[in-house]
Design a protein around this motif. Sequence first.
Motif, PDB file in Angstrom:
ATOM      1  N   LYS A  20       0.855  -1.183   0.000  1.00  0.00           N
ATOM      2  CA  LYS A  20       0.000   0.000   0.000  1.00  0.00           C
ATOM      3  C   LYS A  20       0.895   1.239   0.000  1.00  0.00           C
ATOM      4  CE  LYS A  20      -3.845   2.125   2.355  1.00  0.00           C
ATOM      5  NZ  LYS A  20      -4.745   2.088   3.505  1.00  0.00           N
ATOM      6  N   PRO A  21       0.717   2.126  -0.971  1.00  0.00           N
ATOM      7  CA  PRO A  21       1.628   3.261  -1.110  1.00  0.00           C
ATOM      8  C   PRO A  21       1.845   4.079   0.163  1.00  0.00           C
ATOM      9  CG  PRO A  21       0.312   3.070  -3.076  1.00  0.00           C
ATOM     10  CD  PRO A  21      -0.236   2.061  -2.090  1.00  0.00           C
ATOM     11  N   SER A  22       0.794   4.479   0.849  1.00  0.00           N
ATOM     12  CA  SER A  22       0.988   5.339   2.024  1.00  0.00           C
ATOM     13  C   SER A  22       1.836   4.650   3.090  1.00  0.00           C
ATOM     14  CB  SER A  22      -0.348   5.793   2.603  1.00  0.00           C
ATOM     15  OG  SER A  22      -1.119   4.686   3.006  1.00  0.00           O
ATOM     16  N   ARG A  23       1.627   3.370   3.306  1.00  0.00           N
ATOM     17  CA  ARG A  23       2.422   2.627   4.302  1.00  0.00           C
ATOM     18  C   ARG A  23       3.878   2.498   3.873  1.00  0.00           C
ATOM     19  NH1 ARG A  23      -1.933  -1.964   5.163  1.00  0.00           N
ATOM     20  NH2 ARG A  23      -3.260  -0.877   6.653  1.00  0.00           N
ATOM     21  N   GLN A  24       4.087   2.188   2.594  1.00  0.00           N
ATOM     22  CA  GLN A  24       5.448   1.988   2.098  1.00  0.00           C
ATOM     23  C   GLN A  24       6.227   3.301   2.060  1.00  0.00           C
ATOM     24  OE1 GLN A  24       6.801  -0.873   1.897  1.00  0.00           O
ATOM     25  NE2 GLN A  24       4.885  -1.943   2.263  1.00  0.00           N
ATOM     26  N   ILE A  25       5.562   4.395   1.747  1.00  0.00           N
ATOM     27  CA  ILE A  25       6.227   5.695   1.735  1.00  0.00           C
ATOM     28  C   ILE A  25       6.719   6.032   3.138  1.00  0.00           C
ATOM     29  CG2 ILE A  25       5.884   8.180   1.414  1.00  0.00           C
ATOM     30  CD1 ILE A  25       3.863   7.354  -0.867  1.00  0.00           C
ATOM     31  N   VAL A  26       5.875   5.846   4.129  1.00  0.00           N
ATOM     32  CA  VAL A  26       6.260   6.108   5.522  1.00  0.00           C
ATOM     33  C   VAL A  26       7.413   5.191   5.932  1.00  0.00           C
ATOM     34  CG1 VAL A  26       5.484   5.898   7.929  1.00  0.00           C
ATOM     35  CG2 VAL A  26       4.025   7.031   6.225  1.00  0.00           C
ATOM     36  N   ARG A  27       7.321   3.929   5.588  1.00  0.00           N
ATOM     37  CA  ARG A  27       8.369   2.957   5.930  1.00  0.00           C
ATOM     38  C   ARG A  27       9.712   3.360   5.326  1.00  0.00           C
ATOM     39  NH1 ARG A  27       9.201  -1.426   2.789  1.00  0.00           N
ATOM     40  NH2 ARG A  27      10.926  -2.631   3.538  1.00  0.00           N
ATOM     41  N   GLU A  28       9.711   3.683   4.049  1.00  0.00           N
ATOM     42  CA  GLU A  28      10.956   4.053   3.379  1.00  0.00           C
ATOM     43  C   GLU A  28      11.499   5.389   3.902  1.00  0.00           C
ATOM     44  OE1 GLU A  28      12.879   2.282   1.303  1.00  0.00           O
ATOM     45  OE2 GLU A  28      11.470   0.619   1.484  1.00  0.00           O
ATOM     46  N   ALA A  29      10.612   6.331   4.184  1.00  0.00           N
ATOM     47  CA  ALA A  29      11.058   7.622   4.722  1.00  0.00           C
ATOM     48  C   ALA A  29      11.754   7.438   6.068  1.00  0.00           C
ATOM     49  CB  ALA A  29       9.880   8.577   4.854  1.00  0.00           C
ATOM     50  N   ARG A  30      11.208   6.567   6.896  1.00  0.00           N
ATOM     51  CA  ARG A  30      11.845   6.290   8.196  1.00  0.00           C
ATOM     52  C   ARG A  30      13.177   5.584   8.017  1.00  0.00           C
ATOM     53  NH1 ARG A  30       6.304   4.958  10.893  1.00  0.00           N
ATOM     54  NH2 ARG A  30       5.933   6.939  11.904  1.00  0.00           N
ATOM     55  N   SER A  31      13.206   4.561   7.174  1.00  0.00           N
ATOM     56  CA  SER A  31      14.436   3.772   7.026  1.00  0.00           C
ATOM     57  C   SER A  31      15.557   4.576   6.367  1.00  0.00           C
ATOM     58  CB  SER A  31      14.177   2.486   6.247  1.00  0.00           C
ATOM     59  OG  SER A  31      13.992   2.743   4.878  1.00  0.00           O
ATOM     60  N   LYS A  32      15.222   5.523   5.503  1.00  0.00           N
ATOM     61  CA  LYS A  32      16.227   6.344   4.804  1.00  0.00           C
ATOM     62  C   LYS A  32      16.484   7.673   5.514  1.00  0.00           C
ATOM     63  CE  LYS A  32      16.581   3.670   1.154  1.00  0.00           C
ATOM     64  NZ  LYS A  32      17.759   2.861   0.974  1.00  0.00           N
ATOM     65  N   GLU A  33      15.784   7.906   6.636  1.00  0.00           N
ATOM     66  CA  GLU A  33      15.908   9.153   7.391  1.00  0.00           C
ATOM     67  C   GLU A  33      15.707  10.372   6.482  1.00  0.00           C
ATOM     68  OE1 GLU A  33      19.585   8.983   9.580  1.00  0.00           O
ATOM     69  OE2 GLU A  33      18.861   7.322  10.795  1.00  0.00           O
ATOM     70  N   ILE A  34      14.596  10.351   5.778  1.00  0.00           N
ATOM     71  CA  ILE A  34      14.234  11.391   4.820  1.00  0.00           C
ATOM     72  C   ILE A  34      13.800  12.656   5.572  1.00  0.00           C
ATOM     73  CG2 ILE A  34      12.539  11.980   3.027  1.00  0.00           C
ATOM     74  CD1 ILE A  34      14.677   9.960   2.101  1.00  0.00           C
ATOM     75  N   ASP A  35      14.204  13.814   5.061  1.00  0.00           N
ATOM     76  CA  ASP A  35      13.820  15.099   5.651  1.00  0.00           C
ATOM     77  C   ASP A  35      12.519  15.637   5.073  1.00  0.00           C
ATOM     78  OD1 ASP A  35      16.173  15.225   7.171  1.00  0.00           O
ATOM     79  OD2 ASP A  35      17.264  16.140   5.510  1.00  0.00           O
ATOM     80  N   LEU A  36      12.260  15.325   3.791  1.00  0.00           N
ATOM     81  CA  LEU A  36      11.099  15.879   3.105  1.00  0.00           C
ATOM     82  C   LEU A  36      10.542  14.847   2.134  1.00  0.00           C
ATOM     83  CD1 LEU A  36       9.258  18.323   2.254  1.00  0.00           C
ATOM     84  CD2 LEU A  36      11.030  18.860   0.546  1.00  0.00           C
ATOM     85  N   ILE A  37       9.235  14.620   2.219  1.00  0.00           N
ATOM     86  CA  ILE A  37       8.528  13.789   1.247  1.00  0.00           C
ATOM     87  C   ILE A  37       7.767  14.735   0.330  1.00  0.00           C
ATOM     88  CG2 ILE A  37       6.703  12.079   0.863  1.00  0.00           C
ATOM     89  CD1 ILE A  37       7.308  11.005   3.693  1.00  0.00           C
ATOM     90  N   VAL A  38       7.950  14.555  -0.970  1.00  0.00           N
ATOM     91  CA  VAL A  38       7.214  15.328  -1.966  1.00  0.00           C
ATOM     92  C   VAL A  38       6.276  14.357  -2.669  1.00  0.00           C
ATOM     93  CG1 VAL A  38       7.374  16.770  -4.026  1.00  0.00           C
ATOM     94  CG2 VAL A  38       9.194  16.859  -2.294  1.00  0.00           C
TER      95      VAL A  38
END
Length: 141
Positions: A75-93
Amino acid sequence: MYATSFQAIDKDVIHFLNDKAMNAEKLVLLHAGERAPDPRAEEKRQRKVRDNLDRLAGERSLQYGLIETISVLGKPSRQIVREARSKEIDLIVIGKLDNPDPLGSMMGSAAEQLVQRSPCSLLVIPRGTAERRLKGSRERD
């Protein structure tokens, strides 16, 4: 990180990512999607995703020093959050498509769900942003 679904909204988000004010050392291009129903269709889907990610990365190669492409299932919303956390992302566009169905737009899109779940700053770019910016710059000229 730009989370893309390879839809018409890409042109609006790419316009933003090309802006000189948008400077980052690294750009992560992420596609999260559901698995296709059979192995042959899944292979075709994966090839299309890889081609699109490579195309987007190639178009941004002069703007960003390092570009990472990621394709995940789920599911996109779950995977985006997961990847943002694992990659220590500062900004999601993420782009937001207008949905003419009021029932379908009630917390149905990934963009709307990310507002509640994002582990970092979130920039939601509505459809038509690039056209409005171009029109505004032409009017100033």
